[in-house]
Enzyme design. Structure first.
Site, PDB file in Angstrom:
ATOM      1  N   HIS A 140       6.409   1.899   2.689  1.00 28.81           N
ATOM      2  CA  HIS A 140       7.508   0.973   1.931  1.00 28.81           C
ATOM      3  C   HIS A 140       7.129   0.709   0.690  1.00 28.81           C
ATOM      4  O   HIS A 140       5.905   0.971   0.522  1.00 28.81           O
ATOM      5  CB  HIS A 140       7.635  -0.201   2.867  1.00 28.81           C
ATOM      6  CG  HIS A 140       7.891  -0.055   4.323  1.00 28.81           C
ATOM      7  ND1 HIS A 140       9.092  -0.380   4.904  1.00 28.81           N
ATOM      8  CD2 HIS A 140       7.159   0.260   5.350  1.00 28.81           C
ATOM      9  CE1 HIS A 140       8.965   0.019   6.086  1.00 28.81           C
ATOM     10  NE2 HIS A 140       8.056   0.344   6.344  1.00 28.81           N
ATOM     11  N   GLU A 152       3.161  -0.952   3.463  1.00 31.98           N
ATOM     12  CA  GLU A 152       4.041  -1.470   2.439  1.00 31.98           C
ATOM     13  C   GLU A 152       2.963  -1.275   1.279  1.00 31.98           C
ATOM     14  O   GLU A 152       1.626  -1.758   1.260  1.00 31.98           O
ATOM     15  CB  GLU A 152       4.178  -2.951   2.216  1.00 31.98           C
ATOM     16  CG  GLU A 152       5.090  -3.340   3.634  1.00 31.98           C
ATOM     17  CD  GLU A 152       6.537  -3.332   3.029  1.00 31.98           C
ATOM     18  OE1 GLU A 152       6.816  -3.027   1.951  1.00 31.98           O
ATOM     19  OE2 GLU A 152       7.267  -3.584   3.978  1.00 31.98           O
ATOM     20  N   HIS A 161      10.544   4.633   3.967  1.00 30.04           N
ATOM     21  CA  HIS A 161      11.520   3.764   4.735  1.00 30.04           C
ATOM     22  C   HIS A 161      12.867   4.571   4.234  1.00 30.04           C
ATOM     23  O   HIS A 161      13.843   4.195   4.931  1.00 30.04           O
ATOM     24  CB  HIS A 161      11.536   2.319   4.068  1.00 30.04           C
ATOM     25  CG  HIS A 161      12.181   1.277   5.025  1.00 30.04           C
ATOM     26  ND1 HIS A 161      12.178   0.101   4.687  1.00 30.04           N
ATOM     27  CD2 HIS A 161      12.739   1.331   6.204  1.00 30.04           C
ATOM     28  CE1 HIS A 161      12.926  -0.681   5.567  1.00 30.04           C
ATOM     29  NE2 HIS A 161      13.282   0.035   6.510  1.00 30.04           N
ATOM     30  N   ASP A 171      13.095   2.553  -0.676  1.00 29.84           N
ATOM     31  CA  ASP A 171      11.694   2.689  -0.752  1.00 29.84           C
ATOM     32  C   ASP A 171      11.003   3.789  -0.115  1.00 29.84           C
ATOM     33  O   ASP A 171      11.499   4.059   1.065  1.00 29.84           O
ATOM     34  CB  ASP A 171      11.357   1.203  -0.485  1.00 29.84           C
ATOM     35  CG  ASP A 171      11.374   0.641   1.013  1.00 29.84           C
ATOM     36  OD1 ASP A 171      12.670   0.680   1.267  1.00 29.84           O
ATOM     37  OD2 ASP A 171      10.461   0.217   1.436  1.00 29.84           O
TER      38      ASP A 171
END
Length: 215
Positions: A39, A121, A157, A167
């Protein structure tokens, strides 16, 4: 030189910052961790180095800190890891547990990707290139997670929630990620060759070459 990570038997990575998130729960019985989801995130959007991502993942957002944060009220999300712009890694949820990062999602006919995935992330946006330190940390973390879990696939994602998410975005270089992963794997093979075949195969999104580092 890339960082080296070690994921313990409890699913927590050694030598990274740890901020426990309440936004997590147990995986379904028998759910093997086979998918890694990449992400990007920044809070406020486009601003880096703030504490707000960690605050979001741990349920401590100051909604008065920025007007845009009003939209975050009641939102309960988390990720297993965040990779900062300088390559520093923060972990919020043990790999054995289910973080709430994927939302409505599907992969290879299976829905609810949170059940069988780990979320990473990257601090960033769809419109800003990622840093070398982030690719290095992501690749090293991928290897460490492969040693602990039976990962078979990596997706963005955007790939598991098409039309809803974008993303890690067009400026994330999957090829660069793969190349660094391959380099680290070769380095590992030099000292631990007997372990490498167990996690050499890793499939990436359609259109991106499968990782097959040459000997």
């Amino acid at each position: 030189m890339a960082a080296r990570f070690d994921v313990g038997a409890d699913g927590w990575c050694h030598d990274v910052l740890r901020y426990d998130s309440p936004h997590a729960d147990a995986r379904p019985d028998g759910a093997a961790v086979t998918l890694l989801v990449v992400h990007n995130i920044s809070l406020p959007a486009g601003q880096f180095g703030t504490p707000h991502v960690s605050d979001l993942f741990t349920g401590r957002v100051d909604y008065n800190a920025d007007p845009a944060f009003a939209d975050l009220r009641g939102l309960k999300v988390s990720s297993h890891f965040l990779v900062r712009r300088d390559g520093r890694v923060i972990q919020y949820v043990a790999g054995d547990a289910r973080a709430w990062h994927a939302g409505k999602s599907a992969f290879q006919g299976r829905t609810a990707c949170n059940d069988f995935s780990i979320g990473i992330e990257l601090e960033g946006t769809d419109t800003v290139p990622f840093e070398t330190a982030q690719y290095e940390a992501l690749a090293a973390l991928t290897l460490a997670l492969q040693e602990r879990y039976p990962l078979t696939d990596v997706q963005g994602h955007e790939h598991i929630a098409p039309g809803r998410k974008t993303d890690p975005g067009p400026l994330f270089s999957w090829q660069r990620y793969i190349e660094i992963w391959g380099r680290l794997l070769k380095e590992k093979a030099a000292g631990e060759g007997r372990l490498v075949p167990a996690y050499r195969q890793l499939r990436f999104p359609v259109g991106v070459p499968e990782s097959q580092p040459k000997n």
